[in-house]
Design a protein around this motif. Structure first.
Motif, short mmCIF file in Angstrom:
data_model
loop_
_atom_site.label_atom_id
_atom_site.label_comp_id
_atom_site.label_asym_id
_atom_site.label_seq_id
_atom_site.Cartn_x
_atom_site.Cartn_y
_atom_site.Cartn_z
N ASN A 1 33.14 46.31 51.85
CA ASN A 1 33.15 45.88 50.46
C ASN A 1 33.41 44.37 50.47
O ASN A 1 34.51 43.93 50.82
CB ASN A 1 34.24 46.62 49.68
CG ASN A 1 34.20 46.29 48.20
OD1 ASN A 1 33.94 45.15 47.80
ND2 ASN A 1 34.46 47.28 47.37
N ALA A 2 32.40 43.59 50.10
CA ALA A 2 32.48 42.13 50.24
C ALA A 2 33.64 41.53 49.44
O ALA A 2 34.18 40.49 49.81
CB ALA A 2 31.16 41.50 49.82
N LEU A 3 33.99 42.16 48.33
CA LEU A 3 35.09 41.65 47.51
C LEU A 3 36.40 42.37 47.82
O LEU A 3 37.40 42.19 47.13
CB LEU A 3 34.76 41.80 46.02
CG LEU A 3 33.57 40.98 45.53
CD1 LEU A 3 33.31 41.26 44.06
CD2 LEU A 3 33.83 39.49 45.74
N GLY A 4 36.38 43.19 48.84
CA GLY A 4 37.51 44.08 49.11
C GLY A 4 38.74 43.37 49.67
O GLY A 4 38.69 42.25 50.16
N ILE A 5 39.84 44.10 49.61
CA ILE A 5 41.15 43.57 50.03
C ILE A 5 41.42 43.90 51.50
O ILE A 5 42.22 43.24 52.15
CB ILE A 5 42.22 44.17 49.09
CG1 ILE A 5 41.97 43.64 47.68
CG2 ILE A 5 43.64 43.85 49.55
CD1 ILE A 5 42.67 44.42 46.59
N GLN B 1 39.15 35.12 45.69
CA GLN B 1 38.40 36.04 44.84
C GLN B 1 39.30 37.01 44.08
O GLN B 1 38.82 37.74 43.20
CB GLN B 1 37.34 36.81 45.64
CG GLN B 1 37.86 37.75 46.69
CD GLN B 1 37.97 37.11 48.07
OE1 GLN B 1 38.28 35.93 48.19
NE2 GLN B 1 37.71 37.88 49.11
N HIS B 2 40.61 37.02 44.41
CA HIS B 2 41.57 37.89 43.73
C HIS B 2 42.47 37.10 42.78
O HIS B 2 43.47 37.61 42.28
CB HIS B 2 42.43 38.62 44.78
CG HIS B 2 41.61 39.31 45.84
ND1 HIS B 2 41.72 38.99 47.18
CD2 HIS B 2 40.64 40.24 45.75
CE1 HIS B 2 40.87 39.74 47.87
NE2 HIS B 2 40.20 40.50 47.03
N GLN B 3 42.12 35.85 42.53
CA GLN B 3 42.98 34.94 41.78
C GLN B 3 42.96 35.21 40.27
O GLN B 3 41.96 35.63 39.71
CB GLN B 3 42.50 33.51 42.04
CG GLN B 3 43.23 32.43 41.28
CD GLN B 3 42.82 31.05 41.74
OE1 GLN B 3 43.26 30.58 42.78
NE2 GLN B 3 41.94 30.41 40.99
N VAL C 1 40.02 48.59 47.92
CA VAL C 1 41.30 48.23 48.54
C VAL C 1 41.24 48.31 50.06
O VAL C 1 41.75 47.43 50.75
CB VAL C 1 42.43 49.13 47.99
CG1 VAL C 1 43.75 48.83 48.70
CG2 VAL C 1 42.59 48.92 46.49
N CYS C 2 40.61 49.37 50.60
CA CYS C 2 40.69 49.58 52.05
C CYS C 2 39.38 49.35 52.80
O CYS C 2 39.38 49.25 54.03
CB CYS C 2 41.20 50.99 52.34
SG CYS C 2 40.10 52.31 51.81
#
Ligand SMILES: CCCCCCCCCCCC(=O)SCCNC(=O)CCNC(=O)[C@H](O)C(C)(C)COP(=O)(O)OP(=O)(O)OC[C@H]1O[C@@H](n2cnc3c(N)ncnc32)[C@H](O)[C@@H]1OP(=O)(O)O
Length: 160
Positions: free
Chosen positions: A15-19, A40-42, A10-11
């Motif tokens: 992190n390549a896929l992070g938010i 990527q969060h779809q 999340v923070c």
């Protein structure tokens, strides 16, 4: 502004896929997360996955306990209830507001809402957590190497 953990989903900045959410404490002891979700969060086309919305709400409530513990205590999730009211769009700035509702001993409960850009609530959550000190959930050099203040300005006000 609260610190972030480099590899956190999340923070984290690494992190390549992070938010890559950012967290701001209010004078009323609430915590606000600002973030934008992308492809990527779809889940369904153009709509964020519900698990991702729950993940951000979980982190905000789990972090809200830091406010009264000098940023040295976190929440370990025991139970999380989520109510999805509206689809959450991608590629727009979203806000989650969370707070601690009650605390007794090593347990606490908190709640939060995910707000759309028009100010309406899309997702609500309520969770139960166990307090964990930073030394109970991290390795020895964590605060020296991975727990950092993110770059960027602290906004004077955040309009929900
Ligand atoms: C640093 C950078 C960070 C930076 C990032 C910050 C992120 C913050 C948010 C992240 C949130 C997460 O994802 S946390 C990760 C997801 N959660 C987890 O992995 C937790 C997995 N669970 C556990 O590891 C364990 O259950 C523990 C350690 C939490 C507790 O184990 P334990 O110590 O043996 O506890 P136990 O005796 O079983 O229970 C203690 C008390 O909790 C109650 N309890 C136990 N489970 C539940 C439950 N599901 N719902 C209600 N209550 C429960 C029991 O009744 C008891 O109450 P009483 O008798 O005492 O009254």
């Amino acid at each position: 502004m609260q610190p972030i953990s480099r590899e956190c989903l999340v923070c984290g900045t690494e992190n390549a896929l992070g938010i890559k959410a950012r967290f701001f404490e209010t004078t009323t002891k609430e915590l606000i997360a600002l973030f934008t979700l992308h492809h990527q969060h779809q889940s369904y086309p153009g709509i964020a996955h519900g698990g991702i919305s729950a993940t951000v709400l979980d982190e905000v409530i789990g972090r809200a306990i830091m406010i009264d513990h000098d940023h040295q205590t976190f929440g370990m999730t025991l139970d999380l209830q989520v109510r999805y009211r509206k689809p959450v769009p991608l590629d727009v700035e979203l806000k989650v507001v969370g707070r601690i509702d009650s605390a007794k001993g090593r347990l606490f409960e908190g709640s939060g809402e995910l707000y759309l850009p028009d100010g309406s609530v899309a997702v609500e959550a309520h969770g139960k957590y166990m307090k964990r000190r930073i030394d109970q959930i991290t390795v020895a050099d964590f605060t020296d190497t991975s727990w950092v203040l993110p770059e960027g300005e602290v906004p004077a006000t955040i309009v929900i």
